[in-house]
Structures are given as structure tokens and as C-alpha cells.
Design a protein around this motif. Structure first.
Motif: not given
Length: 248
Positions: A83-86, A89-90, A93, A100, A103
Motif C-alpha cells: 500500500t506504500e513504499d518509500n 512505485k506500489t 499508485d 483509492r 483504501n
């Protein structure tokens, strides 16, 4: 306004869930006369309404309320199942804003360099059922493998493969689709059905028999197959029939 005998919800909860605005933004929209229920401007964003009965509009656009979303994504390589990554790209995205807001999250994961079928939903119980080790939901992959996959491998996979950490996999159904000779050596095209989802499992199973996966694509999960007309990187909502296949 609520619809007798039906379940009602706060109007601002419905609208915020559908991504129309935050609670404070919705209060402002109500003051500006931009929110209507059954053709009448509402004066209180917290009024109780029945989304199955009452007609809700924001800025003249009808809002069709629903709680759950079920998406089929043809995941491309290079995108992570998170769902998120520093850094990367997830899969989220790849979604439009209107999707989105629900959720959604990926049901399980595909490796960053793997493509194919990935389900995204906000239905926790369904995701739990699909991922539960007790359910043994089958997952079907197609792969290109560097090495000559033969009938001995088919038998070994059918008996279960011991991975590098000592874990013994459940019996897997390996089918040889073809072979070709290249400068790198023999490349085998295969189909594989597994019944669990260990980390890098398909790659590690072939590594255990002295071969290397160079391309991997998931084409089915349970009874649900990746739609043949769904372009890589694209997604769409599941049909009612497809959703039933997942729930079987």
C-alpha cells in the motif's frame, strides 16, 4: 428522509467514504447548498440518510454509495505489492483517485519482478479466506525457466519440494508447455499450480531442482483467471460472477 426499516448512515460519513470531501469540507459544501438529498438541499451534514433509498447528490452529481471494492489488476513488473513504499512505485499508485478512496489493499503479494493477477479489495474477511494456510487456495503461474524441466521434475514437484530453509511444500502440479534452445541454454515454458504462498516460493522450488526462473506470471487464483483482454498495468472491477468464483 431515512427510509423506514432500512439501515441509515450519517450523510457526511457516506460522502467522505466516497471521496467527496473531508468532514470540514462537507460542512462547507452544505452551507453553500451544494449537497442535495432527494432533490432538496440539506442543512446538516450529519443528517441520517439511507443510501439504498435516498438520492444523494454533490454538485449535481449522484453519489452511489457502497462499502466494498473488488479489483482485478494485471500487475506489471517493477511495481511492489504494497500500500506504500518509500522507494518503489506500489500497486495503489496504479489506481484512480475514485478507487483509492476505498483504501483497498493487495490480497497477498507478487514479487516486484513478477507480473499477473493481483486482487485488490478492502474486504478483510475475503482476503483472510483467500490467504489462510488452512484453505490451500490454488494459485496458477506460467513461467520460463532456464534449464531442461523434465518428467523427473514433474514427479518431484508432485511429491512436494524441500526449500532452502527446510520447509516442505505441498504437492504442486507442474506441466511442461514447451522447450527452446538459446545461447543461454535450454529454456522451458511451464505451468505450475501451488497451494500455499511462501516467500519467493516458485523461484525457490525451481532453485531446489537446479534451475532458475527468468520470467513469472500469475494467471489464476482459486477459480478466478486473469482476464485475457486486461492489458498489463490495467485493472477493472470484478464482475459478480468472478467474485463468486473467489468466494467458492
Amino acid at each position: 428522509m431515512s427510509g423506514k426499516g432500512k439501515q441509515t448512515l450519517r450523510l457526511d460519513k457516506i460522502l467522505s467514504h466516497m471521496g467527496v470531501g473531508t468532514r470540514s469540507e462537507l460542512k462547507r459544501m452544505v452551507k453553500q447548498g451544494r449537497i442535495h438529498v432527494d432533490g432538496k438541499a440539506v442543512k446538516d451534514s450529519g443528517v441520517q440518510v439511507n443510501p439504498e433509498v435516498n438520492v444523494i447528490e454533490a454538485d449535481g452529481e449522484r453519489i452511489m454509495y457502497r462499502e466494498m471494492i473488488y479489483l482485478m489488476l494485471h500487475k506489471p513488473p517493477g511495481v511492489v505489492s504494497a500500500t506504500e513504499d518509500n522507494r518503489d512505485k506500489t500497486v495503489l499508485d496504479l489506481l484512480r483517485k475514485e478507487d483509492r478512496v476505498f483504501n483497498p489493499f493487495p490480497v497477498g503479494r507478487l514479487d516486484k519482478d513478477t507480473e499477473g493477477l493481483l486482487i485488490l479489495t478492502n474486504d478483510g474477511p475475503l482476503a483472510h479466506d483467500l490467504l489462510s494456510p488452512r484453505k490451500h487456495v490454488p494459485k496458477t503461474y506460467e513461467a520460463r525457466v532456464l534449464g531442461n524441466v523434465d518428467e523427473a521434475d514433474v514427479q518431484r514437484f508432485n511429491a512436494g519440494i524441500q526449500l532452502d530453509d527446510g520447509y516442505e511444500t505441498l504437492p504442486a502440479e507442474l506441466t511442461i508447455l514447451g522447450r527452446e534452445e538459446t545461447e543461454e541454454g535450454t529454456i522451458s515454458s511451464i505451468s505450475l499450480i501451488i497451494h500455499e504462498g511462501k516467500f519467493h516460493q516458485v523461484k525457490r522450488m525451481f532453485q531446489a531442482v537446479g534451475k532458475r526462473v527468468i520470467y513469472l506470471k500469475r494467471v489464476a487464483m482459486g477459480g478466478l483467471e486473469l482476464a485475457s483482454d486486461l492489458a498489463i498495468g490495467s485493472y477493472r472491477e470484478l464482475t459478480a460472477e468472478e467474485l463468486n468464483l473467489l468466494r467458492k
